[in-house]
Design an enzyme around this catalytic site. Structure first.
Site, PDB file in Angstrom:
ATOM      1  N   ASP A  67     -30.675  12.295   7.226  1.00 29.00           N
ATOM      2  CA  ASP A  67     -31.109  13.803   7.154  1.00 29.00           C
ATOM      3  C   ASP A  67     -31.640  14.204   5.774  1.00 29.00           C
ATOM      4  O   ASP A  67     -31.185  13.573   4.623  1.00 29.00           O
ATOM      5  CB  ASP A  67     -29.799  14.422   7.388  1.00 29.00           C
ATOM      6  CG  ASP A  67     -28.866  13.864   8.471  1.00 29.00           C
ATOM      7  OD1 ASP A  67     -29.552  13.700   9.513  1.00 29.00           O
ATOM      8  OD2 ASP A  67     -27.924  13.659   8.461  1.00 29.00           O
ATOM      9  N   ASP A 102     -27.501  18.399   8.323  1.00 24.93           N
ATOM     10  CA  ASP A 102     -26.453  17.960   9.358  1.00 24.93           C
ATOM     11  C   ASP A 102     -24.979  18.458   8.454  1.00 24.93           C
ATOM     12  O   ASP A 102     -25.053  18.074   7.291  1.00 24.93           O
ATOM     13  CB  ASP A 102     -26.566  16.750   9.743  1.00 24.93           C
ATOM     14  CG  ASP A 102     -27.439  16.504  10.937  1.00 24.93           C
ATOM     15  OD1 ASP A 102     -28.211  17.457  11.215  1.00 24.93           O
ATOM     16  OD2 ASP A 102     -27.608  15.328  11.455  1.00 24.93           O
ATOM     17  N   ARG A 151     -31.667  22.083  18.201  1.00 16.80           N
ATOM     18  CA  ARG A 151     -30.609  22.069  17.420  1.00 16.80           C
ATOM     19  C   ARG A 151     -31.054  23.189  16.171  1.00 16.80           C
ATOM     20  O   ARG A 151     -31.039  22.750  15.001  1.00 16.80           O
ATOM     21  CB  ARG A 151     -30.422  20.680  16.622  1.00 16.80           C
ATOM     22  CG  ARG A 151     -29.836  19.866  17.605  1.00 16.80           C
ATOM     23  CD  ARG A 151     -29.398  18.341  17.025  1.00 16.80           C
ATOM     24  NE  ARG A 151     -28.990  17.285  18.099  1.00 16.80           N
ATOM     25  CZ  ARG A 151     -28.700  16.193  17.897  1.00 16.80           C
ATOM     26  NH1 ARG A 151     -28.625  15.956  16.544  1.00 16.80           N
ATOM     27  NH2 ARG A 151     -28.284  15.293  18.638  1.00 16.80           N
TER      28      ARG A 151
HETATM   29 CA    CA Z   1     -27.447  13.267  10.987  1.00 14.66          CA
END
Ligand code: CA
Length: 430
Positions: A209, A252, A304
């Protein structure tokens, strides 16, 4: 001699005139989060490295300098200013490393694909020489690109052009961190792993991420741009009938992270932008994952934005732009025990994306939403969701069990839409 003196005088005058005229020259390194600005203001608030002594204020221009300043994730108060472009994929001499430089033990994508082709390998997890070589290669890349941020740290971009490329900034089990005015670009995984799925298609799983908060508390992310810029996943090939993804999340927030404010940031050109809560069985997240998202732009994001489990998440004054031609699944993901309180967000979509597409629920029960604008028109996302999804998923109720109190002025969706378009992202601090 006379000419030299003239130049010196001119420079001095320019300096005096320019400094007050350009607000980006203001030192933002010691800024702290305002007392009411979202969940990160709760309790002790978020001050990052504001208490740093002069010996712990760094200006870094390359990976080696950044790593030194991060000090192994120590909790010493520190302010790190990034100047220009820092490439995480570099060796200790500053030379760029590409995927071939990390590959070791005979790893070759061509051989990996041959070894684990589901038609011959089946649905077992990859194991054996190529998977072991992939893991060894991935470990070599991780050693360069994973950068751990400790407690009491502020990282800011200097001026308008600060870029951190290829890095995964990870705040793990740390408290009190500020990340601002930074373009975080292309957290590219050289060595995705194949994850088979019994009875169906598997998936390519990637490691990095751009920002990962894991067990992190009191984090303020502000005026960040996070994207896949340079390496869009849509340009990657298809292997085993699945897109060979190179990127995981942009930001995240998992593993009982809590008290996070994400403001005035831009999340762009990416598939899975922001995951809040990584699993339905992660009951340690219950009562945590409290996050505020305001004045952010989600642009060319497939899904998301965010997807939430467990957390109380205040989503207000954000701007969503779904371009024509790109893949799109949904924006607001409502999952297990989530309590999303959405106010005054605006969505811009091409004709084939309807208001009913904006919300998706997996095992969610509630969503509060008011003041939503859909292509300039007021809509009730909850009523639309319940009308369109009565067959497959249970209805969502409007009662999420809480009302946000920590927030600044909440603008109308129309006003926020204009201000976010102008002001969100790195290099755009007023
Ligand atoms: Ca992740």
């Amino acid at each position: 001699m006379r000419r030299l003196r003239q130049i010196a005088v001119t420079t001095a005058v320019v300096g005096v005139l320019c400094v007050p005229a350009h607000a980006e020259t203001r030192d933002i390194g010691r800024d702290t989060l305002a007392a009411d600005d979202g969940w990160a203001a709760y309790g002790t608030g978020t001050t990052g490295g504001a208490a740093a002594d002069d010996a712990h204020v760094f200006t870094v221009t390359d990976r080696a300098g950044l790593v030194r300043a991060l000090d192994g994730g120590s909790d010493t108060p520190k302010i790190i200013r990034i100047a220009g472009t820092v490439d995480a994929d570099t060796d200790d001499d500053g030379d760029h490393l590409d995927c071939a430089d990390y590959a070791t033990d005979g790893y070759l994508l061509r051989k990996y694909l041959t070894a684990y082709d589901p038609r011959t390998w089946g649905a077992a997890r990859p194991s054996g020489p190529q998977e072991e070589a992939r893991q060894a290669s991935a470990a070599k890349q991780a050693e360069r690109v994973v950068l751990t941020v400790g407690s009491n740290t502020t990282i800011v971009g200097l001026g308008k052009g600060a870029v951190l490329k290829g890095a995964s900034l990870q705040v793990r089990n740390a408290d009190n961190v500020i990340l601002r005015n930074l373009d975080l670009r292309d957290a590219y995984d050289c060595f995705p792993v194949w994850q088979p799925n019994t009875g169906g298609l598997g998936d390519w799983k990637t490691a990095y991420d751009n920002i990962w908060l894991s067990g992190a508390t009191h984090v303020w992310v502000d005026h960040i741009t996070a994207s896949d810029r340079g390496h869009p996943d849509s340009a990657e090939p298809t292997y085993f009938a699945r897109n060979y993804l190179r990127h995981d999340g942009l930001l995240d927030i998992t593993n009982a992270s809590d008290l996070v404010t994400v403001s005035w940031s831009r999340f762009a050109d990416h598939d899975k932008a922001m995951l809040i809560g990584s699993g339905d069985t992660a009951t340690g997240d219950r009562g945590r994952l409290r996050v505020t998202l305001h004045h952010n732009q989600f642009e060319s994001v497939v899904q998301r934005a965010p997807r939430v489990r467990f957390g109380q998440v205040h989503v207000y004054d954000n701007r969503y732009v779904v371009p024509d031609g790109g893949e799109y699944r949904y924006s607001l993901g409502v999952s297990t025990e989530s309590a999303v309180y959405a106010e005054n967000n605006s969505f811009h979509t091409p004709g084939h994306v309807e208001a009913a597409d904006l919300v998706k629920s997996w095992n969610g029960t509630a969503l509060h939403q008011t003041g939503t604008l859909f292509n300039g028109w007021p809509v009730d996302l909850l009523a639309i969701y319940d009308a369109y999804n009565s067959g497959s998923e249970r209805d969502l109720t409007a009662d999420v069990g809480w009302t946000p109190t920590l927030h600044g002025k909440i603008d109308s969706a129309g006003t926020a839409d204009r201000e976010v378009a102008r002001g969100a992202g790195a290099g755009r601090m007023l």
